[in-house]
Design a protein around this motif. Sequence first.
Motif, PDB file in Angstrom:
ATOM      1  N   ASP A 173       0.845  -1.188   0.000  1.00  0.00           N
ATOM      2  CA  ASP A 173       0.000   0.000   0.000  1.00  0.00           C
ATOM      3  C   ASP A 173       0.879   1.236   0.000  1.00  0.00           C
ATOM      4  O   ASP A 173       2.112   1.157  -0.030  1.00  0.00           O
ATOM      5  CB  ASP A 173      -0.966  -0.024   1.189  1.00  0.00           C
ATOM      6  N   SER A 174       0.269   2.404   0.063  1.00  0.00           N
ATOM      7  CA  SER A 174       1.041   3.649  -0.024  1.00  0.00           C
ATOM      8  C   SER A 174       2.035   3.784   1.123  1.00  0.00           C
ATOM      9  O   SER A 174       3.138   4.299   0.929  1.00  0.00           O
ATOM     10  CB  SER A 174       0.117   4.861  -0.101  1.00  0.00           C
ATOM     11  N   ALA A 175       1.683   3.303   2.309  1.00  0.00           N
ATOM     12  CA  ALA A 175       2.614   3.369   3.441  1.00  0.00           C
ATOM     13  C   ALA A 175       3.832   2.489   3.185  1.00  0.00           C
ATOM     14  O   ALA A 175       4.970   2.872   3.490  1.00  0.00           O
ATOM     15  CB  ALA A 175       1.907   2.956   4.732  1.00  0.00           C
ATOM     16  N   TRP A 176       3.593   1.304   2.622  1.00  0.00           N
ATOM     17  CA  TRP A 176       4.711   0.406   2.318  1.00  0.00           C
ATOM     18  C   TRP A 176       5.643   1.046   1.301  1.00  0.00           C
ATOM     19  O   TRP A 176       6.859   1.028   1.455  1.00  0.00           O
ATOM     20  CB  TRP A 176       4.194  -0.935   1.780  1.00  0.00           C
ATOM     21  N   TRP A 177       5.062   1.645   0.243  1.00  0.00           N
ATOM     22  CA  TRP A 177       5.886   2.269  -0.790  1.00  0.00           C
ATOM     23  C   TRP A 177       6.653   3.473  -0.241  1.00  0.00           C
ATOM     24  O   TRP A 177       7.805   3.698  -0.601  1.00  0.00           O
ATOM     25  CB  TRP A 177       5.035   2.656  -2.002  1.00  0.00           C
ATOM     26  N   GLU A 178       6.023   4.244   0.635  1.00  0.00           N
ATOM     27  CA  GLU A 178       6.730   5.373   1.240  1.00  0.00           C
ATOM     28  C   GLU A 178       7.908   4.877   2.073  1.00  0.00           C
ATOM     29  O   GLU A 178       9.008   5.435   2.002  1.00  0.00           O
ATOM     30  CB  GLU A 178       5.782   6.211   2.097  1.00  0.00           C
ATOM     31  N   ALA A 179       7.698   3.830   2.864  1.00  0.00           N
ATOM     32  CA  ALA A 179       8.789   3.259   3.667  1.00  0.00           C
ATOM     33  C   ALA A 179       9.893   2.715   2.759  1.00  0.00           C
ATOM     34  O   ALA A 179      11.078   2.885   3.044  1.00  0.00           O
ATOM     35  CB  ALA A 179       8.252   2.163   4.590  1.00  0.00           C
ATOM     36  N   HIS A 180       9.503   2.074   1.673  1.00  0.00           N
ATOM     37  CA  HIS A 180      10.486   1.534   0.718  1.00  0.00           C
ATOM     38  C   HIS A 180      11.311   2.660   0.102  1.00  0.00           C
ATOM     39  O   HIS A 180      12.538   2.582   0.049  1.00  0.00           O
ATOM     40  CB  HIS A 180       9.749   0.747  -0.373  1.00  0.00           C
ATOM     41  N   ARG A 181      10.623   3.725  -0.326  1.00  0.00           N
ATOM     42  CA  ARG A 181      11.341   4.853  -0.919  1.00  0.00           C
ATOM     43  C   ARG A 181      12.284   5.488   0.092  1.00  0.00           C
ATOM     44  O   ARG A 181      13.424   5.828  -0.232  1.00  0.00           O
ATOM     45  CB  ARG A 181      10.349   5.893  -1.450  1.00  0.00           C
ATOM     46  N   ASN A 182      11.826   5.652   1.332  1.00  0.00           N
ATOM     47  CA  ASN A 182      12.679   6.224   2.379  1.00  0.00           C
ATOM     48  C   ASN A 182      13.894   5.350   2.638  1.00  0.00           C
ATOM     49  O   ASN A 182      14.999   5.859   2.869  1.00  0.00           O
ATOM     50  CB  ASN A 182      11.878   6.432   3.660  1.00  0.00           C
ATOM     51  N   ARG A 183      13.711   4.039   2.600  1.00  0.00           N
ATOM     52  CA  ARG A 183      14.837   3.110   2.776  1.00  0.00           C
ATOM     53  C   ARG A 183      15.869   3.312   1.669  1.00  0.00           C
ATOM     54  O   ARG A 183      17.073   3.339   1.922  1.00  0.00           O
ATOM     55  CB  ARG A 183      14.306   1.679   2.769  1.00  0.00           C
ATOM     56  N   LEU A 184      15.390   3.449   0.445  1.00  0.00           N
ATOM     57  CA  LEU A 184      16.307   3.682  -0.678  1.00  0.00           C
ATOM     58  C   LEU A 184      17.024   5.019  -0.545  1.00  0.00           C
ATOM     59  O   LEU A 184      18.213   5.135  -0.863  1.00  0.00           O
ATOM     60  CB  LEU A 184      15.546   3.617  -2.007  1.00  0.00           C
ATOM     61  N   GLU A 185      16.307   6.029  -0.086  1.00  0.00           N
ATOM     62  CA  GLU A 185      16.918   7.347   0.116  1.00  0.00           C
ATOM     63  C   GLU A 185      18.040   7.253   1.151  1.00  0.00           C
ATOM     64  O   GLU A 185      19.129   7.804   0.956  1.00  0.00           O
ATOM     65  CB  GLU A 185      15.860   8.361   0.555  1.00  0.00           C
ATOM     66  N   ARG A 186      17.770   6.560   2.262  1.00  0.00           N
ATOM     67  CA  ARG A 186      18.811   6.382   3.295  1.00  0.00           C
ATOM     68  C   ARG A 186      20.014   5.631   2.734  1.00  0.00           C
ATOM     69  O   ARG A 186      21.161   5.994   2.996  1.00  0.00           O
ATOM     70  CB  ARG A 186      18.238   5.647   4.505  1.00  0.00           C
ATOM     71  N   ALA A 187      19.770   4.588   1.960  1.00  0.00           N
ATOM     72  CA  ALA A 187      20.861   3.807   1.383  1.00  0.00           C
ATOM     73  C   ALA A 187      21.690   4.663   0.422  1.00  0.00           C
ATOM     74  O   ALA A 187      22.926   4.572   0.403  1.00  0.00           O
ATOM     75  CB  ALA A 187      20.313   2.582   0.657  1.00  0.00           C
ATOM     76  N   ALA A 188      21.030   5.503  -0.366  1.00  0.00           N
ATOM     77  CA  ALA A 188      21.750   6.375  -1.304  1.00  0.00           C
ATOM     78  C   ALA A 188      22.617   7.376  -0.549  1.00  0.00           C
ATOM     79  O   ALA A 188      23.774   7.611  -0.920  1.00  0.00           O
ATOM     80  CB  ALA A 188      20.741   7.105  -2.196  1.00  0.00           C
ATOM     81  N   ARG A 189      22.074   7.962   0.515  1.00  0.00           N
ATOM     82  CA  ARG A 189      22.853   8.934   1.295  1.00  0.00           C
ATOM     83  C   ARG A 189      24.036   8.260   1.986  1.00  0.00           C
ATOM     84  O   ARG A 189      25.136   8.803   2.021  1.00  0.00           O
ATOM     85  CB  ARG A 189      21.958   9.646   2.290  1.00  0.00           C
ATOM     86  N   GLU A 190      23.811   7.063   2.503  1.00  0.00           N
ATOM     87  CA  GLU A 190      24.898   6.322   3.164  1.00  0.00           C
ATOM     88  C   GLU A 190      25.994   5.968   2.167  1.00  0.00           C
ATOM     89  O   GLU A 190      27.173   6.115   2.453  1.00  0.00           O
ATOM     90  CB  GLU A 190      24.335   5.059   3.805  1.00  0.00           C
ATOM     91  N   ALA A 191      25.614   5.524   0.979  1.00  0.00           N
ATOM     92  CA  ALA A 191      26.585   5.192  -0.048  1.00  0.00           C
ATOM     93  C   ALA A 191      27.373   6.438  -0.476  1.00  0.00           C
ATOM     94  O   ALA A 191      28.585   6.368  -0.696  1.00  0.00           O
ATOM     95  CB  ALA A 191      25.897   4.561  -1.254  1.00  0.00           C
ATOM     96  N   ASP A 192      26.692   7.578  -0.552  1.00  0.00           N
ATOM     97  CA  ASP A 192      27.338   8.816  -0.950  1.00  0.00           C
ATOM     98  C   ASP A 192      28.365   9.252   0.101  1.00  0.00           C
ATOM     99  O   ASP A 192      29.456   9.701  -0.237  1.00  0.00           O
ATOM    100  CB  ASP A 192      26.283   9.906  -1.154  1.00  0.00           C
ATOM    101  N   ARG A 193      28.007   9.092   1.359  1.00  0.00           N
ATOM    102  CA  ARG A 193      28.955   9.458   2.435  1.00  0.00           C
ATOM    103  C   ARG A 193      30.172   8.549   2.415  1.00  0.00           C
ATOM    104  O   ARG A 193      31.273   8.965   2.763  1.00  0.00           O
ATOM    105  CB  ARG A 193      28.266   9.374   3.797  1.00  0.00           C
ATOM    106  N   GLY A 194      29.995   7.277   2.031  1.00  0.00           N
ATOM    107  CA  GLY A 194      31.103   6.315   2.025  1.00  0.00           C
ATOM    108  C   GLY A 194      31.970   6.386   0.774  1.00  0.00           C
ATOM    109  O   GLY A 194      33.001   5.754   0.708  1.00  0.00           O
ATOM    110  N   ALA A 195      31.530   7.165  -0.208  1.00  0.00           N
ATOM    111  CA  ALA A 195      32.279   7.225  -1.480  1.00  0.00           C
ATOM    112  C   ALA A 195      33.498   8.087  -1.388  1.00  0.00           C
ATOM    113  O   ALA A 195      33.671   8.958  -0.629  1.00  0.00           O
ATOM    114  CB  ALA A 195      31.357   7.733  -2.581  1.00  0.00           C
TER     115      ALA A 195
END
Length: 195
Positions: A173-195
């Motif tokens: 549902d929309s809550a699941w997709w929002e949580a999924h998108r937020n998870r991806l956003e966190r992963a992208a920021r973490e990867a960027d900090r580690g680069a």
Amino acid sequence: MIGLDDKADLRIYLQDARDALLWKLEGLSEYDIRRPVTPTGTNLLGLVKHVTSAEAVYFGETFGRPFAAPALWITGDAEPNSDMWATPDETRDRIVGLYRDVWAHSDATIESLPLDALGQVPWGKRAELTLHRILVHVIAETQRHAGHADIVRELVDGTVGLRNGDDNVAPGDSAWWEAHRNRLERAAREADRGA
């Protein structure tokens, strides 16, 4: 062998791409099918107009079977990007109807010629190409633009999926997709900090 010849296989993939692209227009207002949602102006009806023009050239003019359609800007015969958007007087019904007419014309070309038939593309370095090569190119181009339409439609109203009745996306549902998108956003920021 699955029983279908190569031409039939290619036609199935071409028709699937055509159908997917048109499905992205369903249920939307005139404004929503026309509105530019990217900085370069990508819009749903413009994508349909563009592939209409491309099929008309590739399966028409290329094989000596001209079909009247809006000119492709890339050929130099039209204003830049004129085939990528619809003017106010170009209705959805007119563009979709023309696209379906082009399908019939294209399908007749495909049916009437062998895959090794040579055609003359009116531009480019490799002007003489086989019907097989043209089919593969048009399938790839139509699928590429159907992918654009997937993203545009999601941006317009949140509708996603491969085709009507087969969304081909993870359930949630929309809550699941929002949580999924937020998870991806966190992963992208973490990867960027580690680069």
